[in-house]
Design a protein around this motif. Structure first.
Motif, PDB file in Angstrom:
ATOM      1  N   PHE A 198     -29.201  23.573  24.987  1.00 38.25           N
ATOM      2  CA  PHE A 198     -28.452  23.168  23.793  1.00 38.25           C
ATOM      3  C   PHE A 198     -28.068  24.378  22.954  1.00 38.25           C
ATOM      4  CE2 PHE A 198     -28.691  22.166  19.230  1.00 38.25           C
ATOM      5  CZ  PHE A 198     -27.604  21.297  19.129  1.00 38.25           C
ATOM      6  N   HIS A 199     -29.024  25.277  22.702  1.00 37.99           N
ATOM      7  CA  HIS A 199     -28.749  26.454  21.874  1.00 37.99           C
ATOM      8  C   HIS A 199     -27.676  27.333  22.508  1.00 37.99           C
ATOM      9  CE1 HIS A 199     -30.501  30.180  19.595  1.00 37.99           C
ATOM     10  NE2 HIS A 199     -29.340  29.786  19.117  1.00 37.99           N
ATOM     11  N   LEU A 200     -27.773  27.545  23.826  1.00 36.32           N
ATOM     12  CA  LEU A 200     -26.763  28.346  24.511  1.00 36.32           C
ATOM     13  C   LEU A 200     -25.399  27.665  24.450  1.00 36.32           C
ATOM     14  CD1 LEU A 200     -26.180  30.850  26.178  1.00 36.32           C
ATOM     15  CD2 LEU A 200     -26.809  29.572  28.234  1.00 36.32           C
ATOM     16  N   GLY A 201     -25.373  26.340  24.575  1.00 29.23           N
ATOM     17  CA  GLY A 201     -24.108  25.625  24.447  1.00 29.23           C
ATOM     18  C   GLY A 201     -23.483  25.812  23.077  1.00 29.23           C
ATOM     19  N   VAL A 202     -24.309  25.820  22.036  1.00 32.02           N
ATOM     20  CA  VAL A 202     -23.806  26.061  20.676  1.00 32.02           C
ATOM     21  C   VAL A 202     -23.205  27.458  20.569  1.00 32.02           C
ATOM     22  CG1 VAL A 202     -24.509  26.366  18.272  1.00 32.02           C
ATOM     23  CG2 VAL A 202     -25.336  24.400  19.560  1.00 32.02           C
ATOM     24  N   LEU A 203     -23.890  28.465  21.129  1.00 26.80           N
ATOM     25  CA  LEU A 203     -23.389  29.838  21.075  1.00 26.80           C
ATOM     26  C   LEU A 203     -22.065  29.976  21.813  1.00 26.80           C
ATOM     27  CD1 LEU A 203     -26.677  31.867  21.711  1.00 26.80           C
ATOM     28  CD2 LEU A 203     -25.492  31.538  19.537  1.00 26.80           C
ATOM     29  N   VAL A 204     -21.967  29.356  22.993  1.00 24.98           N
ATOM     30  CA  VAL A 204     -20.719  29.440  23.760  1.00 24.98           C
ATOM     31  C   VAL A 204     -19.587  28.748  23.016  1.00 24.98           C
ATOM     32  CG1 VAL A 204     -19.585  28.776  25.923  1.00 24.98           C
ATOM     33  CG2 VAL A 204     -21.939  29.608  25.958  1.00 24.98           C
ATOM     34  N   LEU A 205     -19.866  27.594  22.438  1.00 28.63           N
ATOM     35  CA  LEU A 205     -18.854  26.886  21.661  1.00 28.63           C
ATOM     36  C   LEU A 205     -18.396  27.727  20.478  1.00 28.63           C
ATOM     37  CD1 LEU A 205     -17.223  24.295  21.199  1.00 28.63           C
ATOM     38  CD2 LEU A 205     -19.180  23.385  19.917  1.00 28.63           C
ATOM     39  N   HIS A 206     -19.343  28.382  19.823  1.00 27.46           N
ATOM     40  CA  HIS A 206     -18.993  29.252  18.691  1.00 27.46           C
ATOM     41  C   HIS A 206     -18.139  30.427  19.149  1.00 27.46           C
ATOM     42  CE1 HIS A 206     -19.563  32.054  15.312  1.00 27.46           C
ATOM     43  NE2 HIS A 206     -19.793  30.979  14.589  1.00 27.46           N
ATOM     44  N   ASN A 207     -18.471  31.013  20.312  1.00 22.77           N
ATOM     45  CA  ASN A 207     -17.675  32.125  20.846  1.00 22.77           C
ATOM     46  C   ASN A 207     -16.253  31.693  21.166  1.00 22.77           C
ATOM     47  OD1 ASN A 207     -19.882  33.843  20.685  1.00 22.77           O
ATOM     48  ND2 ASN A 207     -20.535  33.464  22.778  1.00 22.77           N
ATOM     49  N   ILE A 208     -16.110  30.497  21.735  1.00 24.59           N
ATOM     50  CA  ILE A 208     -14.774  29.986  22.022  1.00 24.59           C
ATOM     51  C   ILE A 208     -13.985  29.819  20.727  1.00 24.59           C
ATOM     52  CG2 ILE A 208     -13.477  28.008  22.918  1.00 24.59           C
ATOM     53  CD1 ILE A 208     -15.744  27.577  24.926  1.00 24.59           C
ATOM     54  N   GLY A 209     -14.625  29.265  19.695  1.00 20.01           N
ATOM     55  CA  GLY A 209     -13.956  29.098  18.409  1.00 20.01           C
ATOM     56  C   GLY A 209     -13.538  30.428  17.806  1.00 20.01           C
TER      57      GLY A 209
ATOM     58  N   VAL B  22     -31.273  51.735  31.690  1.00 27.42           N
ATOM     59  CA  VAL B  22     -32.318  50.731  31.885  1.00 27.42           C
ATOM     60  C   VAL B  22     -32.314  49.729  30.729  1.00 27.42           C
ATOM     61  CG1 VAL B  22     -34.808  50.364  32.037  1.00 27.42           C
ATOM     62  CG2 VAL B  22     -33.748  52.247  33.293  1.00 27.42           C
ATOM     63  N   LYS B  23     -32.162  50.220  29.492  1.00 28.32           N
ATOM     64  CA  LYS B  23     -32.105  49.317  28.333  1.00 28.32           C
ATOM     65  C   LYS B  23     -30.921  48.361  28.454  1.00 28.32           C
ATOM     66  CE  LYS B  23     -34.340  52.445  25.026  1.00 28.32           C
ATOM     67  NZ  LYS B  23     -34.153  53.264  23.799  1.00 28.32           N
ATOM     68  N   ALA B  24     -29.780  48.898  28.880  1.00 29.93           N
ATOM     69  CA  ALA B  24     -28.604  48.038  29.046  1.00 29.93           C
ATOM     70  C   ALA B  24     -28.819  47.011  30.145  1.00 29.93           C
ATOM     71  CB  ALA B  24     -27.372  48.900  29.351  1.00 29.93           C
ATOM     72  N   SER B  25     -29.476  47.398  31.230  1.00 29.73           N
ATOM     73  CA  SER B  25     -29.719  46.454  32.321  1.00 29.73           C
ATOM     74  C   SER B  25     -30.718  45.376  31.909  1.00 29.73           C
ATOM     75  CB  SER B  25     -30.220  47.191  33.558  1.00 29.73           C
ATOM     76  OG  SER B  25     -31.471  47.801  33.312  1.00 29.73           O
ATOM     77  N   ILE B  26     -31.689  45.721  31.050  1.00 32.57           N
ATOM     78  CA  ILE B  26     -32.624  44.712  30.534  1.00 32.57           C
ATOM     79  C   ILE B  26     -31.862  43.708  29.676  1.00 32.57           C
ATOM     80  CG2 ILE B  26     -34.576  44.327  28.973  1.00 32.57           C
ATOM     81  CD1 ILE B  26     -35.716  46.986  29.960  1.00 32.57           C
ATOM     82  N   TYR B  27     -30.950  44.213  28.858  1.00 32.50           N
ATOM     83  CA  TYR B  27     -30.135  43.295  28.059  1.00 32.50           C
ATOM     84  C   TYR B  27     -29.300  42.400  28.966  1.00 32.50           C
ATOM     85  CZ  TYR B  27     -26.748  41.413  24.855  1.00 32.50           C
ATOM     86  OH  TYR B  27     -25.967  40.543  24.147  1.00 32.50           O
ATOM     87  N   LEU B  28     -28.722  42.998  30.010  1.00 30.94           N
ATOM     88  CA  LEU B  28     -27.900  42.228  30.944  1.00 30.94           C
ATOM     89  C   LEU B  28     -28.724  41.155  31.648  1.00 30.94           C
ATOM     90  CD1 LEU B  28     -24.914  42.377  32.076  1.00 30.94           C
ATOM     91  CD2 LEU B  28     -25.906  43.591  34.016  1.00 30.94           C
ATOM     92  N   SER B  29     -30.011  41.423  31.839  1.00 34.35           N
ATOM     93  CA  SER B  29     -30.886  40.439  32.482  1.00 34.35           C
ATOM     94  C   SER B  29     -30.999  39.166  31.666  1.00 34.35           C
ATOM     95  CB  SER B  29     -32.286  41.042  32.690  1.00 34.35           C
ATOM     96  OG  SER B  29     -32.220  42.173  33.522  1.00 34.35           O
ATOM     97  N   SER B  30     -30.849  39.303  30.336  1.00 35.70           N
ATOM     98  CA  SER B  30     -30.919  38.114  29.488  1.00 35.70           C
ATOM     99  C   SER B  30     -29.564  37.469  29.299  1.00 35.70           C
ATOM    100  CB  SER B  30     -31.516  38.493  28.125  1.00 35.70           C
ATOM    101  OG  SER B  30     -30.661  39.388  27.418  1.00 35.70           O
ATOM    102  N   PHE B  31     -28.508  38.276  29.205  1.00 34.71           N
ATOM    103  CA  PHE B  31     -27.156  37.769  28.987  1.00 34.71           C
ATOM    104  C   PHE B  31     -26.195  38.571  29.842  1.00 34.71           C
ATOM    105  CE2 PHE B  31     -23.180  38.247  26.329  1.00 34.71           C
ATOM    106  CZ  PHE B  31     -22.653  37.022  26.667  1.00 34.71           C
ATOM    107  N   PRO B  32     -25.637  37.978  30.916  1.00 29.86           N
ATOM    108  CA  PRO B  32     -25.661  36.546  31.239  1.00 29.86           C
ATOM    109  C   PRO B  32     -26.588  36.149  32.389  1.00 29.86           C
ATOM    110  CG  PRO B  32     -23.854  37.565  32.386  1.00 29.86           C
ATOM    111  CD  PRO B  32     -24.584  38.681  31.668  1.00 29.86           C
TER     112      PRO B  32
ATOM    113  N   GLY C 277     -29.839  35.919  33.031  1.00 31.02           N
ATOM    114  CA  GLY C 277     -30.928  34.981  32.801  1.00 31.02           C
ATOM    115  C   GLY C 277     -30.464  33.567  32.557  1.00 31.02           C
ATOM    116  N   GLU C 278     -29.204  33.419  32.163  1.00 30.42           N
ATOM    117  CA  GLU C 278     -28.663  32.085  31.899  1.00 30.42           C
ATOM    118  C   GLU C 278     -28.487  31.277  33.182  1.00 30.42           C
ATOM    119  OE1 GLU C 278     -25.150  33.081  29.763  1.00 30.42           O
ATOM    120  OE2 GLU C 278     -26.242  33.805  28.011  1.00 30.42           O
TER     121      GLU C 278
END
Length: 364
Positions: A93-104, A182-192, A194-195
């Motif tokens: 649900f939370h991810l859906g809200v974020l995606v909807l907000h990004n589209i807006g 490595v820091k950037a790849s860790i971030y990438l692991s969560s978005f997108p 990990g989704e």
């Protein structure tokens, strides 16, 4: 619930849509902020956690065929599994809200600046709710057709921007060593990457689900290739410093080239297709997850109330795209990584131990 079936190829395309989704807008600038010209290396390095997650989900699907993540979490752990299922539903649900907000945000900034954002939310949710009512099979076939259109315009965009590229902007590589990469790849692991946990709600619908790992990994590779092409465009045209300051780097690329307005609308349509695919998966995971958790026969009665809830929260969660990107960069990895990788890994280990104990009991 009614059994819906999609082919491995359709599953691959849905995962590619989930991986590309809103990534085209926000990932380039965030990765470049971390790793500068070495952002492409972080993409290659970050593939590994996504592949591991897909292998875990495929393995769990073999342990519990015909069940979703919410269902087999309860089968494995009982009451604690029910709580984990509820946590997963919240995440979808939370991810859906974020995606909807990004589209807006995108529609408001690039296409319809004077249109009230709630109107954009309403029409996006209405389109996706209609798709949900039609079912997963219909949407998978439609997305397969739309993806051909998207690939054509992405290639056109690449050819149009290539004469303006300065490949000297790609140097120096690893200027600050491997730590930023490595820091950037860790971030990438969560978005997108990990989704991909959201696939736990539809992987059991894939025909021949015992062999889902390979087509899903292929879908991730498609998303990675697209992301590499976009980051190459952004760095070679804008330069790392300017790209890191841009919220929507690919839009800045188009605005920096004369005559690019001709391609802005086709690019917007292409991105909109991928974003709707990602929002559909989030929406689907939310309503089907809640239906499974509450043992309903069908998820369709939840579609309209769920859409109204998504719109309501999206209207109050963030004020603008800058605030949304700040949340994604600073807080999202710490918040999402335990859910995205912790839940599947815990279930996989528990399922393995449970299967081992059952074998020993059977021998005795």
């Amino acid at each position: 619930m009614d059994k819906e079936c999609i082919s491995p190829g359709q599953g691959m395309l849905l995962l590619a849509g989930l991986g590309i989704g809103t990534t085209l807008l926000f990932i380039p600038s965030i990765l470049i902020q971390y790793a500068n010209q070495s952002a492409i290396l972080s993409l290659v390095l970050g593939c590994a956690p996504g592949i591991v997650l897909l292998l875990i989900l495929s393995s769990l699907n073999r342990f519990y065929p015909g069940q979703s993540l919410v269902q087999y979490s309860a089968s494995i752990l009982g009451l604690p599994g029910k709580i984990l299922g509820l946590l997963f539903i919240w995440f979808a649900f939370h991810l859906g809200v974020l995606v909807l907000h990004n589209i807006g945000d995108f529609v408001g900034v690039v296409m319809l600046a004077e249109t009230p954002t709630p109107i954009v939310y309403f029409f996006v949710v209405a389109i996706t709710a209609f798709a949900l009512l039609l079912g997963l099979e219909t949407v998978s076939r439609a997305f397969g057709l739309l993806l051909c259109f998207s690939i054509f315009f992405n290639l056109l965009l690449l050819l149009f921007t290539l004469p303006h590229a300065d490949f000297n902007n790609l140097l120096p590589i690893l200027e600050n060593g491997w730590s930023p990469v490595v820091k950037a790849s860790i971030y990438l692991s969560s978005f997108p990457l990990g989704e991909f946990i959201l696939l736990g709600m539809l992987i059991f619908n894939i025909k021949g689900s015992k062999g889902t790992a390979i087509p899903l990994i292929q879908g991730q590779l498609i998303a990675t290739v697209v992301a590499i092409a976009i980051i190459l465009q952004v760095i070679t045209i804008l330069g790392a410093e300017r790209a890191s300051r841009s919220i929507m780097a690919i839009v800045s690329v188009l605005n920096s080239i004369s005559g690019s307005n001709l391609l802005l609308i086709p690019f917007s349509m292409t991105w909109f297709i991928f974003a709707i695919a990602k929002f559909f998966i989030c929406y689907y995971a939310f309503v089907t997850g809640f239906a499974h958790w509450s043992k309903m026969d069908d998820y369709r009665p939840l579609v309209l109330p769920g859409g109204a809830l998504l719109i309501s929260i999206a209207m109050i969660i963030y004020h603008d795209a800058g605030e949304s990107q700040k949340f994604l960069k600073i807080y999202w990895p710490a918040y999402s990584l335990p859910i995205e990788y912790g839940i599947p890994l815990l279930l996989w280990l528990a399922a393995g131990v449970k299967a081992l104990l059952q074998r020993r009991e059977g021998r005795h």
